[in-house]
Design a protein around this motif. Structure first.
Motif, PDB file in Angstrom:
ATOM      1  N   ASP A 136       0.893  -1.194  -0.026  1.00 55.94           N
ATOM      2  CA  ASP A 136       0.253   0.147   0.203  1.00 55.94           C
ATOM      3  C   ASP A 136       1.305   1.135   0.271  1.00 55.94           C
ATOM      4  N   THR A 137       2.156   0.790  -0.634  1.00 58.13           N
ATOM      5  CA  THR A 137       3.154   1.961  -0.200  1.00 58.13           C
ATOM      6  C   THR A 137       3.727   1.686  -1.465  1.00 58.13           C
ATOM      7  N   TYR A 138       4.140   3.490  -2.181  1.00 66.66           N
ATOM      8  CA  TYR A 138       5.201   3.218  -3.324  1.00 66.66           C
ATOM      9  C   TYR A 138       6.662   2.737  -2.552  1.00 66.66           C
ATOM     10  N   ALA A 139       6.740   1.819  -3.847  1.00 65.38           N
ATOM     11  CA  ALA A 139       8.404   0.692  -3.999  1.00 65.38           C
ATOM     12  C   ALA A 139       9.083   1.222  -5.213  1.00 65.38           C
ATOM     13  N   ILE A 140      10.009   2.187  -4.483  1.00 67.26           N
ATOM     14  CA  ILE A 140      10.770   2.630  -5.427  1.00 67.26           C
ATOM     15  C   ILE A 140      12.467   2.399  -4.747  1.00 67.26           C
ATOM     16  N   GLY A 141      13.274   1.648  -5.865  1.00 71.94           N
ATOM     17  CA  GLY A 141      14.472   0.921  -5.893  1.00 71.94           C
ATOM     18  C   GLY A 141      15.445   1.413  -6.922  1.00 71.94           C
ATOM     19  N   ARG A 142      16.430   0.522  -7.029  1.00 73.58           N
ATOM     20  CA  ARG A 142      17.831   1.172  -7.944  1.00 73.58           C
ATOM     21  C   ARG A 142      18.823  -0.311  -7.610  1.00 73.58           C
ATOM     22  N   THR A 143      18.845  -1.043  -8.375  1.00 77.87           N
ATOM     23  CA  THR A 143      19.035  -2.193  -8.745  1.00 77.87           C
ATOM     24  C   THR A 143      21.116  -1.873  -8.786  1.00 77.87           C
ATOM     25  N   ILE A 144      21.469  -2.351  -7.705  1.00 76.70           N
ATOM     26  CA  ILE A 144      23.172  -2.192  -8.188  1.00 76.70           C
ATOM     27  C   ILE A 144      24.192  -2.829  -8.564  1.00 76.70           C
ATOM     28  N   SER A 145      24.064  -4.545  -9.232  1.00 71.90           N
ATOM     29  CA  SER A 145      24.811  -4.864  -9.174  1.00 71.90           C
ATOM     30  C   SER A 145      23.728  -6.161 -10.106  1.00 71.90           C
ATOM     31  N   GLY A 146      23.852  -6.546 -11.282  1.00 70.35           N
ATOM     32  CA  GLY A 146      22.322  -7.814 -11.465  1.00 70.35           C
ATOM     33  C   GLY A 146      21.498  -7.364 -12.577  1.00 70.35           C
ATOM     34  N   VAL A 147      20.333  -7.954 -13.240  1.00 66.14           N
ATOM     35  CA  VAL A 147      19.168  -8.166 -14.068  1.00 66.14           C
ATOM     36  C   VAL A 147      18.546  -8.536 -12.252  1.00 66.14           C
ATOM     37  N   GLN A 148      17.685  -6.785 -12.568  1.00 63.78           N
ATOM     38  CA  GLN A 148      16.187  -7.828 -11.059  1.00 63.78           C
ATOM     39  C   GLN A 148      15.031  -7.835 -12.684  1.00 63.78           C
ATOM     40  N   SER A 149      14.382  -8.959 -12.543  1.00 62.15           N
ATOM     41  CA  SER A 149      13.422  -8.857 -12.969  1.00 62.15           C
ATOM     42  C   SER A 149      11.760  -9.136 -12.721  1.00 62.15           C
ATOM     43  N   PHE A 150      11.134  -8.179 -12.720  1.00 58.76           N
ATOM     44  CA  PHE A 150       9.924  -7.986 -12.150  1.00 58.76           C
ATOM     45  C   PHE A 150       8.652  -8.750 -13.337  1.00 58.76           C
ATOM     46  N   HIS A 151       7.691  -9.272 -12.665  1.00 56.93           N
ATOM     47  CA  HIS A 151       6.644  -8.698 -14.497  1.00 56.93           C
ATOM     48  C   HIS A 151       4.960  -7.498 -13.101  1.00 56.93           C
ATOM     49  N   TYR A 152       4.416  -6.407 -14.488  1.00 52.18           N
ATOM     50  CA  TYR A 152       3.928  -5.339 -13.327  1.00 52.18           C
ATOM     51  C   TYR A 152       3.206  -4.982 -14.505  1.00 52.18           C
ATOM     52  N   ARG A 153       1.895  -5.259 -14.211  1.00 57.80           N
ATOM     53  CA  ARG A 153       1.327  -4.460 -14.919  1.00 57.80           C
ATOM     54  C   ARG A 153       0.469  -5.447 -16.476  1.00 57.80           C
ATOM     55  N   ARG A 154       1.091  -6.691 -15.926  1.00 53.69           N
ATOM     56  CA  ARG A 154       1.371  -8.250 -17.140  1.00 53.69           C
ATOM     57  C   ARG A 154       2.573  -7.712 -17.989  1.00 53.69           C
ATOM     58  N   GLU A 155       3.146  -7.151 -17.483  1.00 49.51           N
ATOM     59  CA  GLU A 155       4.348  -7.024 -18.588  1.00 49.51           C
ATOM     60  C   GLU A 155       5.785  -7.339 -17.257  1.00 49.51           C
ATOM     61  N   ARG A 156       6.615  -8.185 -18.363  1.00 50.93           N
ATOM     62  CA  ARG A 156       8.175  -8.612 -17.470  1.00 50.93           C
ATOM     63  C   ARG A 156       9.553  -6.836 -17.695  1.00 50.93           C
ATOM     64  N   ARG A 157       9.641  -6.650 -16.300  1.00 48.26           N
ATOM     65  CA  ARG A 157      10.588  -5.406 -16.854  1.00 48.26           C
ATOM     66  C   ARG A 157      12.083  -6.361 -16.076  1.00 48.26           C
ATOM     67  N   ASP A 158      12.657  -5.796 -16.829  1.00 50.34           N
ATOM     68  CA  ASP A 158      14.156  -5.848 -16.022  1.00 50.34           C
ATOM     69  C   ASP A 158      15.250  -4.707 -15.581  1.00 50.34           C
ATOM     70  N   SER A 159      15.376  -4.754 -14.588  1.00 48.35           N
ATOM     71  CA  SER A 159      15.961  -3.630 -13.770  1.00 48.35           C
ATOM     72  C   SER A 159      17.629  -3.646 -14.116  1.00 48.35           C
ATOM     73  N   LEU A 160      18.368  -3.192 -14.496  1.00 47.59           N
ATOM     74  CA  LEU A 160      19.664  -3.191 -14.623  1.00 47.59           C
ATOM     75  C   LEU A 160      19.913  -1.544 -14.019  1.00 47.59           C
ATOM     76  N   PRO A 161      21.256  -2.463 -13.953  1.00 47.13           N
ATOM     77  CA  PRO A 161      22.119  -1.307 -12.979  1.00 47.13           C
ATOM     78  C   PRO A 161      22.183   0.099 -13.304  1.00 47.13           C
ATOM     79  N   GLY A 162      21.177   1.477 -12.924  1.00 42.77           N
ATOM     80  CA  GLY A 162      20.861   2.890 -13.107  1.00 42.77           C
ATOM     81  C   GLY A 162      19.515   2.960 -12.855  1.00 42.77           C
ATOM     82  N   SER A 163      19.114   2.235 -13.495  1.00 44.57           N
ATOM     83  CA  SER A 163      17.751   2.392 -13.788  1.00 44.57           C
ATOM     84  C   SER A 163      16.831   3.043 -11.738  1.00 44.57           C
TER      85      SER A 163
END
Length: 274
Positions: free
Chosen positions: A39-66
């Motif tokens: 019930d909060t905003y979740a705001i983050g940064r990937t430091i290393s590696g590839v952080q993948s997640f499904h959001y609004r029915r699509e896969r997202r890939d978070s890379l360092p810097g995003s």
């Protein structure tokens, strides 16, 4: 998609929640999180590696810097995007804090859950620190205000303009100048100025060109420089000026002047012929 297995090297650390803000840092592998929502905003940064997640029915890939921006009540999961673990930091911000900073504007919604906008990256950086870094109340308040306005800019939330209160800003400036060596309590600052912290942050920037916390930090650095020139040891100068420790002071010194305190002192002494 086959997800790599979790390993015993995974870890997660949490900072103590403070005033509607939670911070975590983790290194995870494999299928890290089942679908869930906050019930909060979740705001983050990937430091290393590839952080993948499904959001609004699509896969997202978070890379360092995003910068990841997951809106309240949106379902998402989380997993490693490769066979390697991913390291990340995340803050969970109560929508009421964002709303208070924006003063009645609509909550910002960042499409896609990921942003490469440098304005948002810079604003989030103040809160996405290692969890063992303790945020001063004024530091946290300023950083949240910056984050809220950056979210609104990136999301295209219509601006809401208002006149500032110069007298309140001046009272804040005088109070901060007099209490720069200690942790400033937000309740005290609100009482002195008669303005809530979010309005005051807006007023201070309007009339003094910087945030209240940045103003305090600069005055502390002024004190450090005077003490170093007088022969005070780095650690003692940092503590006397109001910094948590020498490393805390050094980080701000380098970011402000482009030199470490020791190198700056060498240059200053050469200029004085010492």
């Amino acid at each position: 998609m086959r997800h790599p297995a979790r390993t015993s090297a995974d870890w997660l650390r949490c900072a103590e929640p403070v005033d509607g803000l939670e911070r975590i840092e983790a290194r995870l592998s494999g299928q890290a999180y089942a679908p869930h929502r906050h019930d909060t905003y979740a705001i983050g940064r990937t430091i290393s590696g590839v952080q993948s997640f499904h959001y609004r029915r699509e896969r997202r890939d978070s890379l360092p810097g995003s910068t990841m921006v997951l809106h309240p009540d949106e379902v998402h999961d989380g997993q490693a995007g490769t066979d390697e673990a991913f390291h990340y930091r995340m803050i969970y911000v109560a929508p009421a804090l964002i709303q208070a900073a924006l003063g009645g504007r609509a909550l910002p919604f960042v499409e896609g859950g990921l942003s490469n906008d440098p304005r948002l990256a810079a604003a989030a950086a103040g809160l996405l620190r290692q969890v063992d870094h303790t945020l001063e109340p004024l530091e946290q308040s300023d950083a949240l205000a910056e984050l809220a306005h950056a979210l609104a800019l990136v999301a295209g939330t219509p601006a809401r303009r208002g006149n500032g209160d110069f007298l309140a800003a001046r009272r804040a400036q005088e109070y901060l100048h007099a209490h720069q060596a200690g942790a400033v309590a937000l309740a005290d600052l609100e009482a002195v100025t008669g303005r809530d912290r979010w309005s005051l942050s807006h007023d201070f920037r309007m009339f003094y060109g910087t945030s209240p916390y940045r103003y305090v930090t600069m005055r502390r650095l002024d004190t450090v420089r005077r003490m170093l020139l007088a022969g005070v040891a780095l650690a003692d100068a940092a503590t006397a000026a109001g910094f948590a420790d020498q490393s805390h002071m050094t980080r701000h010194f380098l970011k402000t002047y482009g030199h470490t305190p020791g190198h700056w002192l060498q240059c200053a002494r050469r200029a004085q012929g010492g």
